[in-house]
Enzyme design. Sequence first.
Site, mmCIF file in Angstrom:
data_model
loop_
_atom_site.group_PDB
_atom_site.id
_atom_site.type_symbol
_atom_site.label_atom_id
_atom_site.label_comp_id
_atom_site.label_asym_id
_atom_site.label_seq_id
_atom_site.Cartn_x
_atom_site.Cartn_y
_atom_site.Cartn_z
ATOM 1 N N ASN A 6 -61.908 -16.688 -14.019
ATOM 2 C CA ASN A 6 -61.589 -15.333 -14.453
ATOM 3 C C ASN A 6 -61.089 -15.383 -15.901
ATOM 4 O OD1 ASN A 6 -59.920 -13.031 -15.064
ATOM 5 N ND2 ASN A 6 -60.104 -12.437 -12.918
ATOM 6 N N HIS A 9 -57.658 -12.993 -19.165
ATOM 7 C CA HIS A 9 -56.512 -13.218 -20.053
ATOM 8 C C HIS A 9 -56.894 -13.739 -21.439
ATOM 9 C CE1 HIS A 9 -54.075 -11.688 -17.003
ATOM 10 N NE2 HIS A 9 -54.322 -12.665 -16.150
ATOM 11 N N HIS A 42 -62.329 -8.444 -14.880
ATOM 12 C CA HIS A 42 -61.873 -7.226 -14.196
ATOM 13 C C HIS A 42 -61.829 -6.079 -15.207
ATOM 14 C CE1 HIS A 42 -58.523 -5.433 -11.355
ATOM 15 N NE2 HIS A 42 -59.462 -4.556 -11.655
ATOM 16 N N ARG A 44 -60.369 -3.022 -15.700
ATOM 17 C CA ARG A 44 -59.326 -2.187 -15.100
ATOM 18 C C ARG A 44 -59.440 -0.767 -15.630
ATOM 19 N NH1 ARG A 44 -55.003 -5.160 -12.491
ATOM 20 N NH2 ARG A 44 -54.003 -3.136 -12.381
ATOM 21 N N ARG A 48 -56.629 -2.673 -19.921
ATOM 22 C CA ARG A 48 -55.557 -3.419 -20.594
ATOM 23 C C ARG A 48 -56.029 -4.760 -21.160
ATOM 24 N NH1 ARG A 48 -51.886 -4.958 -15.398
ATOM 25 N NH2 ARG A 48 -51.877 -2.702 -15.195
ATOM 26 N N GLU A 69 -64.929 -7.674 -11.283
ATOM 27 C CA GLU A 69 -63.900 -7.126 -10.385
ATOM 28 C C GLU A 69 -63.656 -5.687 -10.772
ATOM 29 O OE1 GLU A 69 -60.163 -9.082 -10.424
ATOM 30 O OE2 GLU A 69 -61.068 -10.984 -9.902
ATOM 31 N N THR A 100 -53.454 -7.633 -9.437
ATOM 32 C CA THR A 100 -53.852 -7.024 -8.169
ATOM 33 C C THR A 100 -52.850 -7.383 -7.072
ATOM 34 O OG1 THR A 100 -56.091 -7.477 -8.919
ATOM 35 C CG2 THR A 100 -55.840 -6.685 -6.662
ATOM 36 N N GLU A 150 -63.641 -11.739 -0.268
ATOM 37 C CA GLU A 150 -62.763 -12.700 -0.940
ATOM 38 C C GLU A 150 -61.397 -12.570 -0.295
ATOM 39 O OE1 GLU A 150 -62.693 -12.730 -5.250
ATOM 40 O OE2 GLU A 150 -60.678 -13.602 -5.266
ATOM 41 N N HIS A 190 -56.540 -15.774 -5.991
ATOM 42 C CA HIS A 190 -55.327 -15.100 -6.441
ATOM 43 C C HIS A 190 -54.114 -16.012 -6.304
ATOM 44 C CE1 HIS A 190 -52.662 -11.985 -7.778
ATOM 45 N NE2 HIS A 190 -53.717 -11.251 -8.048
HETATM 46 N N1 PXP Z 1 -59.477 -12.737 -7.297
HETATM 47 C C1 PXP Z 1 -59.196 -11.418 -7.465
HETATM 48 C C2 PXP Z 1 -59.870 -10.434 -6.582
HETATM 49 C C3 PXP Z 1 -58.294 -10.994 -8.456
HETATM 50 O O1 PXP Z 1 -58.000 -9.686 -8.596
HETATM 51 C C4 PXP Z 1 -57.719 -11.958 -9.322
HETATM 52 C C5 PXP Z 1 -56.805 -11.519 -10.432
HETATM 53 O O2 PXP Z 1 -57.528 -10.805 -11.372
HETATM 54 C C6 PXP Z 1 -58.068 -13.301 -9.115
HETATM 55 C C7 PXP Z 1 -58.933 -13.670 -8.084
HETATM 56 C C8 PXP Z 1 -57.513 -14.382 -9.971
HETATM 57 O O3 PXP Z 1 -56.132 -14.460 -9.776
HETATM 58 P P1 PXP Z 1 -55.262 -15.435 -10.682
HETATM 59 O O4 PXP Z 1 -55.329 -14.893 -12.073
HETATM 60 O O5 PXP Z 1 -53.907 -15.342 -10.073
HETATM 61 O O6 PXP Z 1 -55.888 -16.795 -10.585
#
Ligand code: PXP
Length: 236
Positions: A6, A9, A42, A44, A48, A69, A100, A150, A190
């Site tokens: 992901n 960030h 994602h 959003r 952001r 996402e 999330t 997921e 997550h």
């Molecule tokens: N899976 C989903 C559905 C999420 O919303 C997120 C956070 O955006 C992640 C995985 C990744 O989470 P983390 O950033 O805590 O690894």
Amino acid sequence: MRLGVNIDHIATIREARGGLEPEPAFAVLLAESSGADAIVAHLREDRRHINDEDIFILKGVVRTRFNLEMSIAPEIISIACKVKPDQATLVPEKRQELTTEGGLDIVANLDKIRKSVKKLSACGIEVSLFIDPVKAQITAAKKTGARMIELHTGSYANAGTKSEVTKRLNELKSAVNFAKSCRLEVFAGHGLNYNNVTKISTIKGITELNIGHAIISRSVFVGLGKAIKEMRDLIG
Ligand code: PXP
């Protein structure tokens, strides 16, 4: 086990100055050459981090699989249908949250979610549903017509004691087994990091882990490529 990285960030850092750097598309090239099997972003509702332009660019750049996402807000669904990522992962979204919180409540919103799955599928997008490891939610997920789920690993990641960790792991294992018996493909994610990922990666039946914050945080010190390779080595 596949690894979805992901890259939200990367855009969070860019937005801290409102300029052009760092560019999420560069992260894709590095991530894919370092072993990422999918790129996750994602969009959003408050934009952001990742914005609309990013996802059109990502769609053109990702060579593995682009997993978008998103919430089920009509505006976001209509953007997804224009971009056509390989996969959409539906998540609940609250404006005030830092990340999330909790999975989708499909039981309470079955009709709305079923319609969203139908619209996205009609646009040629595979749909995954982000849910807590709870039997009733898995049963409801199956009813939406989605082929994938997921499982939210946040409760496991936040467990403060050994017995809590064991309890959350057992919940996840039973959820995976139940979802497999419903013929759903199972991803998880997550809150996973370099210390807690191994126990999840050994659960049979999970095909992909989606990890963001821990990888991007580590990349500040060791570089993105190395951070991804280290995670890859851990998950096997
Ligand atoms: N899976 C989903 C559905 C999420 O919303 C997120 C956070 O955006 C992640 C995985 C990744 O989470 P983390 O950033 O805590 O690894």
